[in-house]
Enzyme design. Structure first.
Site, PDB file in Angstrom:
ATOM      1  N   CYS A 101       6.368  -8.471 -12.758  1.00  0.00           N
ATOM      2  CA  CYS A 101       7.339  -7.835 -11.862  1.00  0.00           C
ATOM      3  C   CYS A 101       8.406  -8.835 -11.416  1.00  0.00           C
ATOM      4  CB  CYS A 101       6.619  -7.173 -10.704  1.00  0.00           C
ATOM      5  SG  CYS A 101       7.570  -5.825  -9.993  1.00  0.00           S
TER       6      CYS A 101
ATOM      7  N   HIS B 234       2.583  -4.322 -13.630  1.00  0.00           N
ATOM      8  CA  HIS B 234       1.504  -5.049 -12.947  1.00  0.00           C
ATOM      9  C   HIS B 234       0.174  -4.873 -13.686  1.00  0.00           C
ATOM     10  CE1 HIS B 234       3.555  -6.163  -9.147  1.00  0.00           C
ATOM     11  NE2 HIS B 234       4.279  -5.089  -9.389  1.00  0.00           N
TER      12      HIS B 234
ATOM     13  N   GLU C 294      -2.365  -6.659 -13.487  1.00  0.00           N
ATOM     14  CA  GLU C 294      -3.502  -7.003 -12.598  1.00  0.00           C
ATOM     15  C   GLU C 294      -4.061  -5.764 -11.917  1.00  0.00           C
ATOM     16  OE1 GLU C 294      -0.378  -7.406 -11.822  1.00  0.00           O
ATOM     17  OE2 GLU C 294      -0.032  -7.230  -9.659  1.00  0.00           O
TER      18      GLU C 294
END
Ligand SMILES: [Mn+2]
Length: 239
Positions: free
Chosen positions: A107, A212, A214
């Protein structure tokens, strides 16, 4: 030895705390790295020392970026900026790039990487591009949900580590990279043309994603797992 991964922390406007999400920390641990949370050092020498000690840099998401860093003045839709973070993060990236240690950006980290290498960005895609042709890049679905697709450039690092030419990704950004210059190349775009991934053609492992992974890892997304595994393998010297 498990590699030490520097994570640039987040903060709020008055900088009363440094923090990062547990998803960021857990993604690094799960792939075999040791996360080290970094506050915003401002001294050149200290930043150089950090670059020499870490085995890789994970540049996480966060607030917007000071547009004067790429020669523009603030657009009315520019959000919060934390100048100390911008300075530290970009200075650290430049030193890590010189040492050719791996970088994974997500990001905001994809914008700071691009700026560190001379590129620029949209401060707000919805007012600086034709918004009728844009997808929803600020999804209202849960963070782990993949809301739009990206097409991955064949033969790119992103393509090689995931084995995919099309990925389903989450999306929580109103900014995006615009001018991307060598040694960076665009390795994924959304169907509306928005740049969703960039990578270096000159370094061992320098990859930055507008999404993202994660958060998607929480739902055991295979491509996100491959991205973090590939990053940590590069940080261990085991590509
Ligand atoms: Mn997006």
């Amino acid at each position: 030895m498990n590699p030490l991964i520097g994570i640039v922390t987040s903060t709020e406007i008055e900088q009363e705390t440094y923090f990062t999400s547990t998803d960021n920390v857990n993604a690094i641990i799960r792939a075999g790295g040791i996360p080290i949370l970094l506050p915003y050092y401002q001294h050149e020498k200290t930043i150089e020392e950090i670059a020499s000690k870490i085995d890789g840099l994970y540049a996480t998401g966060g607030y917007d970026i000071d547009p004067t860093l790429f020669g523009e003045e603030p657009h009315p839709k520019l959000g919060t900026i934390i100048p100390e973070r911008d300075h530290f993060e970009i200075a650290l990236m430049k030193k890590v790039l010189v040492l050719d240690k791996p970088i994974l950006g997500v990001c905001r980290g994809s914008q700071t990487l691009n700026i560190a290498l001379g590129g620029d960005m949209y401060q707000d895609i919805y007012s600086q591009k034709n918004s009728r042709e844009l997808l929803q890049h600020q999804q209202k679905a849960p963070n782990k949900h993949g809301s739009h697709f990206v097409d991955v450039k064949e033969g790119s690092l992103l393509n090689r580590i995931t084995g995919e030419t099309r990925l389903r990704v989450n999306s929580r950004h109103h900014q995006a990279n615009r001018k991307v210059e060598k040694p960076l190349q665009i390795s994924a775009r959304a169907s509306d043309g928005i740049v969703e991934a960039i990578e270096s053609t000159k370094h061992r492992f320098v990859l930055a994603l507008q999404w993202h992974p994660e958060n998607m890892l929480v739902a055991n997304d295979l491509a996100s797992e491959a991205i973090f595994k590939g990053f940590i393998a590069a940080c261990s010297g085991n590509e």
